[in-house]
Design a protein around this motif. Sequence first.
Motif, PDB file in Angstrom:
ATOM      1  N   TYR A   1       0.965  -1.526  -0.111  1.00 55.70           N
ATOM      2  CA  TYR A   1      -0.184   0.066  -0.336  1.00 55.70           C
ATOM      3  C   TYR A   1       1.255   1.393  -0.055  1.00 55.70           C
ATOM      4  N   ALA A   2       1.879   1.326   0.538  1.00 54.77           N
ATOM      5  CA  ALA A   2       3.105   2.733   0.769  1.00 54.77           C
ATOM      6  C   ALA A   2       3.592   2.344  -0.290  1.00 54.77           C
ATOM      7  N   LYS A   3       3.519   1.695  -1.542  1.00 55.86           N
ATOM      8  CA  LYS A   3       4.606   1.454  -2.513  1.00 55.86           C
ATOM      9  C   LYS A   3       3.197   2.389  -3.277  1.00 55.86           C
ATOM     10  N   GLN A   4       1.851   1.708  -3.311  1.00 54.12           N
ATOM     11  CA  GLN A   4       0.993   2.304  -4.679  1.00 54.12           C
ATOM     12  C   GLN A   4       0.918   4.030  -4.265  1.00 54.12           C
ATOM     13  N   GLN A   5       1.028   4.240  -2.890  1.00 53.90           N
ATOM     14  CA  GLN A   5      -0.016   5.620  -2.516  1.00 53.90           C
ATOM     15  C   GLN A   5       1.993   6.261  -3.427  1.00 53.90           C
ATOM     16  N   GLU A   6       3.105   6.037  -3.050  1.00 53.99           N
ATOM     17  CA  GLU A   6       4.344   6.477  -3.438  1.00 53.99           C
ATOM     18  C   GLU A   6       4.238   6.593  -5.196  1.00 53.99           C
ATOM     19  N   TYR A   7       4.429   5.544  -5.919  1.00 49.93           N
ATOM     20  CA  TYR A   7       3.329   5.716  -7.668  1.00 49.93           C
ATOM     21  C   TYR A   7       2.532   6.420  -7.579  1.00 49.93           C
ATOM     22  N   GLN A   8       1.847   6.141  -6.872  1.00 54.16           N
ATOM     23  CA  GLN A   8       0.482   7.314  -7.584  1.00 54.16           C
ATOM     24  C   GLN A   8       1.324   9.433  -7.127  1.00 54.16           C
ATOM     25  N   LYS A   9       1.501   9.072  -6.154  1.00 51.16           N
ATOM     26  CA  LYS A   9       3.025  10.288  -5.530  1.00 51.16           C
ATOM     27  C   LYS A   9       3.428  11.241  -7.092  1.00 51.16           C
ATOM     28  N   GLU A  10       3.931   9.674  -7.294  1.00 55.10           N
ATOM     29  CA  GLU A  10       4.910   9.877  -8.664  1.00 55.10           C
ATOM     30  C   GLU A  10       4.678  10.610  -9.871  1.00 55.10           C
ATOM     31  N   ASN A  11       3.365   9.415 -10.134  1.00 51.26           N
ATOM     32  CA  ASN A  11       3.200   9.441 -11.335  1.00 51.26           C
ATOM     33  C   ASN A  11       1.985  11.412 -11.479  1.00 51.26           C
ATOM     34  N   ASP A  12       1.852  11.824 -10.004  1.00 49.03           N
ATOM     35  CA  ASP A  12       1.103  12.912 -10.202  1.00 49.03           C
ATOM     36  C   ASP A  12       1.375  13.768 -10.454  1.00 49.03           C
ATOM     37  N   ARG A  13       3.058  14.033  -9.882  1.00 49.16           N
ATOM     38  CA  ARG A  13       3.860  15.211  -9.737  1.00 49.16           C
ATOM     39  C   ARG A  13       4.385  14.549 -11.496  1.00 49.16           C
ATOM     40  N   PHE A  14       4.534  14.329 -12.010  1.00 46.17           N
ATOM     41  CA  PHE A  14       4.600  14.745 -12.997  1.00 46.17           C
ATOM     42  C   PHE A  14       3.303  14.520 -14.551  1.00 46.17           C
TER      43      PHE A  14
END
Length: 413
Positions: free
Chosen positions: A48-61
Motif C-alpha cells: 500500500y505504501a508503494k502504491q501511494q508512492e507510485y501515485q504521488k510520482e505519477n501525479d507530480r509528473f
Amino acid sequence: MRNVYFYVFILFHAAGFIWEQILSYLNRTRMNPRMPKEAEGIYDPAEYAKQQEYQKENDRFATFSESLSFLLGITILWFGGLGGLDALLRKYTDSPVALALMFFWTISALIWVLQIPFSWYDTFVIEQKFGFNTTTPWTFAADLVKGLFLNLLLVGLIVSAIVSAYTWTGRWFWLLAWGAIALLGLILTFFFSEWIVPLFNKQTPLEEGELRSAIEAFAEKASFPIRNIYVIDGSKRSTKSNAYFTGFGKKKRIVLYDTLIGDLSAEEIVAVLAHEIGHCKMKHAIYGIVLSLATIGFILGAMSLFLEIPEFSQALGGTSPSFHLGLCGFSILYGPLFTILDLVKNRIYRGQEYAADGFAASHGLGGALISALKKISSKSLVNLTPHPLVIFWSCSHPTLLQRMAQQRVNKTP
Ligand SMILES: [Zn+2]
C-alpha cells in the motif's frame, strides 16, 4: 489580430488547465499515508505504501507535463503560431487539401517530437522504478516510429475526408465527412486484430489444455460459441496485465495478455472472460459504436456552424481565412463541450461495467471475478480511493471497492 475570439481562446485554454489541476488536487486530498480499512485484503501495508508512492510520482509528473503543455499552448496562441505556420505553408501550395494536410502533419510531427522525452521518462524512470517496465530501448524506438506513421496515416485520411467534403459540398460537408469517418472507424474495428495489433504485438492461438477447455466449457454453457482465443505478448512492454474482446461477427476474438495467464488461476481468467462475454451478450459494444458515431456527428455538425467565421483565423494569427485555422479554433472551443459528452458516456459505461459484473455473478463467478480484480489491481498499484468527483467526471469504470460493494448486493437477494 487580437479580436474577442483571441481572448476567448486564451480563456478556454486556461480554464481547461485549471479544471485539470482542481481534479488532481481533489484526488490528492484522498491520499492517505495510513492504509484505510477497505484496502485490507487487497494490499498489505508495504504494498500500500508503494502504491501511494507510485501515485504521488505519477501525479507530480502529470502536473509537470500538463503545466508545460499549457505554457506552450499559451505561447503559441499569444504569438499567433498557428497563423504563422499557415502563412509559411501557403508559400508551397494553393490546394486547400494539400495545405490542410501539410498543416496538420506538421503539428502532429511536432507533438510527436515533444512527447518523446515525456514518454521516455514515464517508461524508463517511473515504470522502471516500480518494477513494471519490460520495454527495451529498441522496442521503445520502434513503437515511436510505427506510432508516428500510423498517426500521420490516420490524420491524413481524416483531414483529407473532411477538407475534400468541404470543397465539394460547402456547408453540408459535415454529413459526407461523418459518413466517411464512420466507414473508416468500422473498417478499422473490423480489421483491428489483423492490421493494427500485429504492428506492435505477436498474437498466438491459446494452446489446448486446462485453460482453453475451461474457457470453451464456459462459453458453451453461456451459449456464446467462440473459437478465436488468442494470447498476446503484453510482457514485451510491461508486467501489467489485461484481457479484451475485439471485432464483431466472424472476426470476434478473445485476447488474453500472457502476463494475465501467469498471474491468475484458470477460474479467475474464466470469470474475467465471463465479464467480457456479458458485455457482448448485452450488446454494449454496439451502444458504444452508436454513442461514438452520435458524438462525431454532433461535433462535425457544430463545427460546420463555426468554420466560416473569419475572425477565428485572425484570432489565431492567420492573414487569410482558412478552413484548418477555423478547425483549430473550433477544437479549442469544443473542449468543454467534449468533456460534458464524455461525462455522459462515462456514466453509461460505468453502468455497463456493473451489468457485465452481474452477468459473471449470475453464472456463479462473482467471487472469482472479485479475486481476479483484486490481484490485477494490487499488482498494477491501482488507486483504490479516487475522489468521487474524479470518478463521476472521468472514470469509465467503477473503482474496485465500488464493484466489490455491488457484488455483495448481487449476492444478497
Ligand atoms: Zn468491462
